[in-house]
Structures are given as structure tokens and as C-alpha cells.
Enzyme design. Structure first.
Site, PDB file in Angstrom:
ATOM      1  N   HIS A   1       0.925  -9.385   4.327  1.00 29.44           N
ATOM      2  CA  HIS A   1      -0.174  -8.414   4.425  1.00 29.44           C
ATOM      3  C   HIS A   1      -0.905  -8.412   3.080  1.00 29.44           C
ATOM      4  CE1 HIS A   1      -1.699  -4.683   6.690  1.00 29.44           C
ATOM      5  NE2 HIS A   1      -2.452  -4.777   5.600  1.00 29.44           N
TER       6      HIS A   1
ATOM      7  N   GLN B   1       0.787  -1.232   0.000  1.00 33.55           N
ATOM      8  CA  GLN B   1       0.000   0.000   0.000  1.00 33.55           C
ATOM      9  C   GLN B   1       0.819   1.282   0.000  1.00 33.55           C
ATOM     10  OE1 GLN B   1      -2.491  -1.845   3.356  1.00 33.55           O
ATOM     11  NE2 GLN B   1      -3.946  -0.469   2.377  1.00 33.55           N
TER      12      GLN B   1
ATOM     13  N   ASN C   1      -1.498 -10.690   8.347  1.00 38.11           N
ATOM     14  CA  ASN C   1      -2.442  -9.621   8.594  1.00 38.11           C
ATOM     15  C   ASN C   1      -3.830 -10.109   8.187  1.00 38.11           C
ATOM     16  OD1 ASN C   1      -3.166  -6.693   9.065  1.00 38.11           O
ATOM     17  ND2 ASN C   1      -3.983  -7.022   7.013  1.00 38.11           N
ATOM     18  N   GLU C   2      -4.762 -10.007   9.107  1.00 44.84           N
ATOM     19  CA  GLU C   2      -6.162 -10.329   8.839  1.00 44.84           C
ATOM     20  C   GLU C   2      -6.361 -11.608   8.034  1.00 44.84           C
ATOM     21  OE1 GLU C   2      -8.132  -6.819   7.345  1.00 44.84           O
ATOM     22  OE2 GLU C   2      -7.655  -5.664   9.133  1.00 44.84           O
TER      23      GLU C   2
HETATM   24  C1  FCB Z   1      -7.422  -3.234   7.064  1.00 51.22           C
HETATM   25  C2  FCB Z   1      -6.145  -3.634   6.340  1.00 51.22           C
HETATM   26  C3  FCB Z   1      -5.272  -2.462   5.991  1.00 51.22           C
HETATM   27  C4  FCB Z   1      -6.084  -1.276   5.531  1.00 51.22           C
HETATM   28  C5  FCB Z   1      -7.169  -0.948   6.516  1.00 51.22           C
HETATM   29  C6  FCB Z   1      -7.991   0.264   6.163  1.00 51.22           C
HETATM   30  O1  FCB Z   1      -8.407  -4.184   6.825  1.00 51.22           O
HETATM   31  O2  FCB Z   1      -5.398  -4.514   7.125  1.00 51.22           O
HETATM   32  O3  FCB Z   1      -4.357  -2.897   5.043  1.00 51.22           O
HETATM   33  O4  FCB Z   1      -6.593  -1.542   4.275  1.00 51.22           O
HETATM   34  O5  FCB Z   1      -8.019  -2.053   6.645  1.00 51.22           O
END
Ligand code: FCB
Length: 422
Positions: free
Chosen positions: A113, A19, A157-158
Site C-alpha cells: 500500500h 497511515q 493498492n492503487e
Molecule cells: C486512496 C488511498 C488511501 C487513502 C485514500 C483517501 O487513494 O488508497 O490510502 O489515502 O485514498
């Protein structure tokens, strides 16, 4: 605002490679973008130019008095072909980690990520069980080089969003819409996490602390009286908030979670429209936009109590917690100051109620490229000029600096996340 925040509390900000860096490695996301699959026309090729401005950005981090910086490494850049490591790329990240350490800033490194190298995606990505080891091998290589300076690691990440958006809802690559494939991917990502934990522990050279960053999102039915909508909302709510830490915290003999990272933004409603496909719509939609009340540029409701609730929920697994992301798309910086204060207050309340929260990372340090919204969504403490990429702190950056100055006492404590084992 944070009440009795301990001396070692990490005051941070977060970014992710794809990003902010610009010219990211060839990945499933660059491919997705090239194929015109994004709902916007913005390219991540520019990002925020972080790759060539790491030194400047570290200067900003220092100027704000942050004690931690969460960044991710771009797997596609480091391993452009299976097994071949781009030494220069890895060195750049090693430099960043060392530079953080030298300035008394705790580097927190995310290994994955959202973006995976294109070759990995083409080989089946996280849809194939044998691929878990490929991710672990990469994690080991990064840990071997960065482990001297990095002690806090986030494998994924997530992972809940990675699976839900990529394999079930078809919104992220690989664009699948299959509950069955989602269940398989959940198993593969969990296996990849477990193996990566082993690899990082073997190669990091100091005792690392490893976790995941979960997107915690309460999901309510749009119509509480609709039993199917209610049942599906409950299912998704469990998947988003409980499944991952529950599954991973279960490994007791060889623990695979030292902490839980909580990414928190807003809340969502689930709506079922069985006839929608006839009109080209989706049967099931997850709605984050609110029509009224305090809401961000993306119309996501501002709901600080939700963070307190998320932390209470995450605390049930008995592990230390880090708020690994929290922020708001607000180009005018009109809501962000109060947003920041209110969410820090929510953390203080959660801590008083017993949640062991050890740090806060604002999303984001910089305006960046958003996955589904492009450059429209401006999450930065620092505003980034789209034409020149010049950084300029927003008022909330100064506010955050002042809050930190009032609460921060000394450098991060090495025992920060040390786990009482046994
Ligand atoms: C989360 C992501 C991050 C960004 C935020 C706004 O879900 O981990 O990369 O996009 O949202």
C-alpha cells in the site's frame, strides 16, 4: 440500501499500515517525509497508534458488526534489509489475521500500500524489471505465514496511482516526472503482481483469492472544446480505469486476477496550462477540488453516481468486484451519513444492473495520516484524538452498524468469491 445484498456480502472497513500504525518501517515514504517533500508538515511517526492498539481496534470492528477488515502489511517493517525477515513483525500481523478469523471477521490483506522499503527504492524500486521478483519473494513469505487465516489478498493498492503519482506526476516517491519511466513502471508493477500471485498461490496453503485495488477516477477535460485537453483527459481516464484490469484479466491460461477491487472517492478534471511553467506551475494539472456543490473537507465533489458508473465499467472484465475503499474527509461528520447511504445505494443499483459486487470497505476505520494531506483529512468512522489517540465512534459509525445489522446474515460464506472457472 443495498437491495438484495447476499448473505455473504462483506461489510468492512479499511486501513493501511503506513497511515495508521505509527513508527512505520524505513521506507521511500519515511525518507520522502524526512526530506521535506510532503506538501504538509505532519509526520506518519504517530499515525493512529494502531500497531499497539490492534486488539482495541478489533474490538471496535466487532462492536460495529463488520464482517471484514482490510489492512496492509508494512513491507519495510517485515523485511528491514534485503532477505532478512523480522520475525516479530511478521508474527504481529499473523496474530491480527488469526484474531480476525477467530472473531468471524474476514481479513483482507494488502501486500503493498504505497510504501516500499528504502533499500528496495534505492535499488531502483518498480523502475527496474529485475525487482519484480523481490516483491514476489516478500509476498511468498507473508503468504506462508498468514495463509492459514487469510484467503483474500490484494497485491497492490492503487497501482495506477503508484505509477501516475510516483513516476509521471512526481507527487509521490520516487518523484519522477517522465511518461517513459511511467510506462516502464507499469510493466514492472504488472510483472510484480503476476509473480506475487504465483508466490501467494504456492505458499498460502489454501486456495487464495487475489486481486488489485484500483483507484477508479473519471477524468474529464476542464474545457471540452480544447482538443488537446480532451485527448489527454481521455488518455488518463483510460489509464486510471481500464488499463490495469484489461492487461491483467487478459492472462487466461493462468489467471492472475480473481477479483477487482474498486477504490472510489470522486471525479477529476484535467487542465492544461502550457505557459504555467514560466510562473513555476505545472503544464498539466489534475483537479479534484470543486468550488461549489456538496464537497468534502478536501473539497472533493461528492458524486455517488460515479461509483455506480465505476462498478459498471469494472464489471466489463467479467470478474467479481469488491469496493475496497470509499469514504469522505469530513471532520464534523456532517456529510458522511448521507455519503454512506448514497454510495451503498449506488452499489445496490450497480448490482441490479449486473455488476457482481461482493463487499464494501469503508475508508477508513480510523482517522489517519493522509499521504498528501497529513492529519487534516479525517476519513475515520472512528474519530482519533490527536493528543491521546483515543478512539470515539462518529455518528456515521453507528449508522453503518445499523445498516449492517439489518443486512448481514451470518458469517462470511467460504464460497464467497469462489470463481466459476472454465
Ligand atoms: C486512496 C488511498 C488511501 C487513502 C485514500 C483517501 O487513494 O488508497 O490510502 O489515502 O485514498
Amino acid at each position: 440500501v443495498t437491495g438484495d445484498a447476499p448473505a455473504a456480502f462483506l461489510w468492512g472497513a479499511a486501513t493501511s499500515a503506513h497511515q495508521v500504525e505509527g513508527a512505520p518501517g524505513r521506507s521511500d515514504w519515511t525518507e520522502w517525509e524526512a526530506a521535506g517533500r510532503l506538501p504538509h508538515r505532519d509526520s506518519a511517526a504517530t499515525g493512529a497508534g494502531h500497531w499497539h492498539r490492534m486488539e482495541e481496534d478489533l474490538g471496535w470492528i466487532e462492536a460495529l458488526g463488520l464482517s471484514a477488515y482490510r489492512f496492509s502489511v508494512d513491507w519495510a517493517r517485515i523485511e528491514p534489509e534485503p532477505g532478512r525477515i523480522d520475525g516479530a513483525a511478521l508474527e504481529r500481523y499473523a496474530w491480527l489475521a488469526a484474531a480476525c478469523r477467530a472473531r468471524g471477521i474476514e481479513p483482507v490483506v494488502t501486500l503493498h500500500h504505497f510504501a516500499s522499503p528504502l533499500w528496495f527504492a534505492r535499488a531502483g524500486g518498480f523502475g527496474r524489471a529485475t525487482n519484480a521478483e523481490i516483491f514476489a519473494r516478500f509476498a511468498g513469505r507473508v503468504a506462508a505465514r498468514l495463509g492459514r487465516d487469510v484467503r483474500i489478498w490484494i497485491t497492490f493498492n492503487e497501482p495506477n496511482v503508484l505509477v501516475a503519482a510516483g513516476y509521471i506526476a512526481g507527487r509521490f516517491p520516487p518523484g519522477l516526472k517522465s511518461l517513459r519511466r511511467g510506462i516502464v513502471a507499469t510493466r514492472v508493477v504488472q510483472a510484480a503482481h503476476r509473480r506475487a500471485v504465483g508466490a501467494v498461490r504456492r505458499h498460502a496453503g489454501r486456495e487464495p483469492l487475489i486481486g488489485i485495488a484500483l483507484q477508479m477516477l473519471e477524468v474529464a477535460p476542464e474545457r471540452a472544446r480544447n482538443p488537446l485537453e480532451r485527448a489527454l483527459a481521455a488518455l488518463l481516464d483510460t489509464f486510471m480505469n481500464d488499463t490495469w484490469p484489461r492487461d491483467l484479466a487478459r492472462d487466461r491460461a493462468e489467471p492472475v486476477l480473481d477479483f477487482i477491487g474498486v477504490n472510489y472517492y470522486t471525479r477529476a478534471r484535467l487542465r492544461l496550462s502550457p505557459l504555467a511553467p514560466v510562473l513555476g506551475g505545472e503544464t498539466m494539472a489534475l483537479l479534484m477540488q470543486a468550488e461549489e456543490g456538496l464537497r468534502s473537507d478536501l473539497r472533493w465533489p461528492v458524486w455517488p453516481e460515479g461509483l455506480e458508473r465505476a462498478l459498471a465499467r469494472a464489471a466489463r472484465h467479467g470478474l467479481p468486484l469488491l469496493v475496497t475503499e470509499n469514504g469522505i474527509a469530513d471532520s464534523a461528520d456532517a456529510l458522511r451519513p448521507d455519503f454512506l447511504r448514497a454510495h451503498l445505494a449506488a452499489i445496490a443499483r450497480a448490482r441490479q444492473a449486473g455488476a457482481d459486487v461482493r463487499g464494501y470497505f469503508h475508508w477508513s476505520l480510523l482517522d489517519n495520516w493522509e499521504w498528501l494531506e497529513g492529519y487534516e483529512a479525517r476519513f475515520g468512522l472512528l474519530e482519533v484524538d490527536r493528543a491521546t489517540l483515543a478512539r470515539r465512534p462518529r455518528a456515521s459509525a453507528f449508522l453503518y452498524r445499523d445498516i449492517i445489522a439489518r443486512h448481514r446474515r451470518g458469517p462470511p460464506d467460504p464460497a464467497l468469491l469462489a470463481r466459476e472457472r472454465g
